[in-house]
Design an enzyme around this catalytic site. Structure first.
Site, PDB file in Angstrom:
ATOM      1  N   ASP A  29      -0.499   5.127   0.715  1.00 54.00           N
ATOM      2  CA  ASP A  29      -0.980   6.181   1.971  1.00 54.00           C
ATOM      3  C   ASP A  29      -0.934   5.379   3.260  1.00 54.00           C
ATOM      4  OD1 ASP A  29      -1.349   8.090  -0.293  1.00 54.00           O
ATOM      5  OD2 ASP A  29      -3.448   7.383  -0.528  1.00 54.00           O
ATOM      6  N   ASP A  46      -1.489  -0.592   6.039  1.00 55.17           N
ATOM      7  CA  ASP A  46      -1.541   0.066   7.317  1.00 55.17           C
ATOM      8  C   ASP A  46      -3.069   0.073   7.722  1.00 55.17           C
ATOM      9  OD1 ASP A  46      -2.925   3.352   6.914  1.00 55.17           O
ATOM     10  OD2 ASP A  46      -2.133   2.103   5.214  1.00 55.17           O
ATOM     11  N   ASP A  60       0.714  -1.144  -0.347  1.00 52.92           N
ATOM     12  CA  ASP A  60       0.029   0.069  -0.030  1.00 52.92           C
ATOM     13  C   ASP A  60       0.735   1.372  -0.079  1.00 52.92           C
ATOM     14  OD1 ASP A  60      -2.562   1.651   0.407  1.00 52.92           O
ATOM     15  OD2 ASP A  60      -1.614   1.953   2.437  1.00 52.92           O
ATOM     16  N   LYS A  87      -9.260  -2.460  -3.041  1.00 53.04           N
ATOM     17  CA  LYS A  87      -9.111  -3.202  -1.866  1.00 53.04           C
ATOM     18  C   LYS A  87     -10.396  -2.673  -0.989  1.00 53.04           C
ATOM     19  CE  LYS A  87      -5.321  -1.296  -1.372  1.00 53.04           C
ATOM     20  NZ  LYS A  87      -3.849  -0.721  -0.942  1.00 53.04           N
TER      21      LYS A  87
END
EC number: 3.1.3.-
Length: 261
Positions: free
Chosen positions: A11, A207, A9, A182
């Site tokens: 961000d 995260d 990922d 996602k």
């Protein structure tokens, strides 16, 4: 068995808005030094891969190629292109990255009676755009949501994400969207094809438990949660399925032994 590929990922994992995450640069450089395949799998739809690459290089001193970036915008375009070849009209709530990816698949914009309505993140969204999308879906357009993220982590905190916009249209139309990014498997399937590996050989790093980790769980691959963005330890502890790996920092990962330090 050491992981042969990493889906990562952006961000909240590699950066937070304009804020650097120092461990992320070291993590990527460790992958590169070991010639381990990786692909940034991001729900960001506002940028094209070249923009993502430029942002990583110019703002975070992380140097990758466009082939190492797969966005929800690209996944949305690939998904639409796999459907009925006779249906090529769209109405889009979204920014340049999403619009360009879809236009590159030879779709055309139609405001009144499009075949598809696609809703993604749009920082300039207006009531009129929601109005047009709602009416088109009510007329029979297939409703596509790029991703379900309700929030985006950046240096100011958690901002509204694309999922917040999609849910507004779901509310006004009383219809559920088909989600691409996602935690859905549509984007993961294409990402795995691009890596050219088996499920057992890759790990999904992120995260956000609700998007990144659930994407890995839904798709059947190992997951690695790093607490540098959205999810908290308290939230994750309450979930029935735990991530394969949990870390406070990407620096905690031991590549040579595939375990935390």
């Amino acid at each position: 068995m050491a992981y042969k590929g990493y889906m990562i990922d952006l961000d909240g994992t590699i950066y937070r808005g304009k804020e650097k995450i120092a461990a992320a640069k070291r993590f990527v450089e460790s992958l590169q030094a070991r010639n381990i395949a990786f692909l940034f799998v991001t729900n960001n739809t506002t940028k094209m891969p070249k923009d993502v690459v430029a942002n990583l290089a110019n703002n975070f001193d992380i140097h990758v190629t466009e082939k190492e970036v797969y966005t929800a915008a690209l996944a949305t375009a690939d998904y639409l292109d796999s459907l009925d070849s006779n249906k090529k009209s769209v109405y889009i709530i979204g920014e340049h990255g999403l619009k360009q990816a879809i236009m590159d698949k030879n779709f055309v914009v139609e405001e009144t009676t499009p075949d598809y309505v696609i809703v993604g993140l749009d920082s300039d969204v207006t009531y009129h755009k929601f109005e047009m999308a709602t009416l088109a879906i009510k007329r029979g357009a297939k409703f596509i949501g790029t991703n379900a993220d309700t929030n985006i982590p950046n240096e100011r905190g958690l901002l509204p994400g694309a999922g917040s916009l999609v849910r507004m249209v779901e509310c006004t139309t009383q219809q559920e969207a088909t989600y691409i990014g996602k935690p859905e498997t549509i984007i993961m399937e294409e990402a795995l094809l691009r890596l050219g590996l088996e499920k057992s050989e890759v790990v999904m790093v992120g995260d956000n438990y609700m998007t990144d980790i659930m994407a890995g769980i839904n798709f059947g691959v190992d997951t690695m949660l790093v607490y540098t963005g959205v999810s908290t330890k308290e939230l994750v502890a309450s979930k029935p399925v735990q991530p394969t790996i949990q870390m406070d920092s990407l620096d905690d990962w031991d590549f040579d032994n595939d375990r935390t330090r």
